[in-house]
Design a protein around this motif. Sequence first.
Motif, PDB file in Angstrom:
ATOM      1  N   ALA A 147       0.820  -1.208   0.000  1.00 22.39           N
ATOM      2  CA  ALA A 147       0.000   0.000   0.000  1.00 22.39           C
ATOM      3  C   ALA A 147       0.855   1.260   0.000  1.00 22.39           C
ATOM      4  O   ALA A 147       0.466   2.296  -0.526  1.00 22.39           O
ATOM      5  CB  ALA A 147      -0.941  -0.014   1.198  1.00 22.39           C
ATOM      6  N   ARG A 148       2.073   1.152   0.577  1.00 28.03           N
ATOM      7  CA  ARG A 148       2.944   2.325   0.638  1.00 28.03           C
ATOM      8  C   ARG A 148       3.457   2.739  -0.739  1.00 28.03           C
ATOM      9  O   ARG A 148       3.862   3.874  -0.945  1.00 28.03           O
ATOM     10  CB  ARG A 148       4.138   2.040   1.565  1.00 28.03           C
ATOM     11  CG  ARG A 148       3.781   2.089   3.039  1.00 28.03           C
ATOM     12  CD  ARG A 148       4.999   1.856   3.890  1.00 28.03           C
ATOM     13  NE  ARG A 148       5.648   0.594   3.554  1.00 28.03           N
ATOM     14  CZ  ARG A 148       6.777   0.165   4.106  1.00 28.03           C
ATOM     15  NH1 ARG A 148       7.391   0.911   5.004  1.00 28.03           N
ATOM     16  NH2 ARG A 148       7.307  -0.986   3.770  1.00 28.03           N
ATOM     17  N   ASN A 149       3.471   1.808  -1.678  1.00 29.05           N
ATOM     18  CA  ASN A 149       3.930   2.110  -3.036  1.00 29.05           C
ATOM     19  C   ASN A 149       2.791   2.611  -3.934  1.00 29.05           C
ATOM     20  O   ASN A 149       3.022   2.913  -5.100  1.00 29.05           O
ATOM     21  CB  ASN A 149       4.538   0.865  -3.700  1.00 29.05           C
ATOM     22  CG  ASN A 149       5.668   0.278  -2.886  1.00 29.05           C
ATOM     23  OD1 ASN A 149       5.590  -0.847  -2.428  1.00 29.05           O
ATOM     24  ND2 ASN A 149       6.716   1.063  -2.703  1.00 29.05           N
ATOM     25  N   MET A 150       1.595   2.653  -3.356  1.00 32.58           N
ATOM     26  CA  MET A 150       0.417   2.959  -4.186  1.00 32.58           C
ATOM     27  C   MET A 150      -0.074   4.389  -3.967  1.00 32.58           C
ATOM     28  O   MET A 150       0.135   4.982  -2.912  1.00 32.58           O
ATOM     29  CB  MET A 150      -0.725   1.984  -3.852  1.00 32.58           C
ATOM     30  CG  MET A 150      -0.418   0.541  -4.178  1.00 32.58           C
ATOM     31  SD  MET A 150      -0.242   0.282  -5.938  1.00 32.58           S
ATOM     32  CE  MET A 150      -0.118  -1.502  -5.992  1.00 32.58           C
ATOM     33  N   MET A 151      -0.741   4.903  -4.966  1.00 31.78           N
ATOM     34  CA  MET A 151      -1.321   6.246  -4.887  1.00 31.78           C
ATOM     35  C   MET A 151      -2.619   6.275  -5.674  1.00 31.78           C
ATOM     36  O   MET A 151      -2.934   5.355  -6.436  1.00 31.78           O
ATOM     37  CB  MET A 151      -0.355   7.277  -5.469  1.00 31.78           C
ATOM     38  CG  MET A 151      -0.142   7.134  -6.971  1.00 31.78           C
ATOM     39  SD  MET A 151       0.825   8.494  -7.664  1.00 31.78           S
ATOM     40  CE  MET A 151       0.803   8.068  -9.418  1.00 31.78           C
TER      41      MET A 151
END
Length: 328
Positions: free
Chosen positions: A4-8
């Motif tokens: 989720a941290r790599n997503m936007m």
Amino acid sequence: MATARNMMRAVRVLEFGGPEVLKLQSDVLIPVPKENQVLIKVHACGVNPVETYIRSGTYARKPALPYTPGSDVAGVIESVGERVTAFKKGDRVFTLDTISGGYADYTVAAVNRVFPLSDKLDFKQGAAIGIPYFTAYRALFQKGRAKAGECVLVHGASGGVGIAACQIARAGGLKVLGTAGTEEGMNTVLRNGAHQAFNHREANYIEKIKEYTGMKGVDIIIEMLSNVNLAADLHLLSCAGRVMVVGCRGPVEINPRDTMSKETSIIGVGLFLATEEERNECAAAVLDGIEAGWLKPRIGSEYPLQDVAKAHEDIIHCSGARGKMVLL
């Protein structure tokens, strides 16, 4: 596997068409800046009419599908690619263009399309600088050869490019006339550099402009809707006057003879054709204007990212602009 941290969140266009093809997705990978690129955390992104033409598939330049629209971003540098020395993490910036698209939580941009954002302006104002002010400067001075003392008519002066043109022309010592479609729009135009404003919804407004300018006419017209106004524009020009075509939404019929009697010119303006040297000249003028205090973008309608389709609908069909439209 992406976390989720790599997503936007990012708006994606999977096919050309109406505003409904703009899809907000929340599982888009955050892009990584390469050499001479920066990653920006987006706080605001300007909405430009040209983005609706590109989205519809009717524009001369078509991006490869799928793509994320958006050029005019303001935000904070998140990280920098190799060989980037001009910016560091935490710097406030605005862009003239992006690589990965500005209608998103993060965007990647080439370092030569990124500029420092002064503390004098907020992020919404920062998102209103790029295309509007660079286009206005290019239309007036690089293509229009405007000189102090000349008279300029900004047709559709209450929108993003129009306000930019009024402010830049006034700072450049020109006599500035502007048109808008509402009382509020006319007041906006007058507050942003115009000496006189006219309502282009009035049947006799062309006669009023002729009366105001007298026998001489207008030296330069900055035209946002040439498919409606171009034929009438030619009758407003002075000798050697020029119409700068900034916006157009279809064909128009004119009589070329109307250019002959006063040796007038019709000149198209395309910011994407500017050379690196011309872009640098625009940037210097814009940054000087911010520093001097006369360059102050006015913000109109504001939309959250999920209402992007409404923004695209409104920028084409609104009854009268009153500043730059931005996504937050």
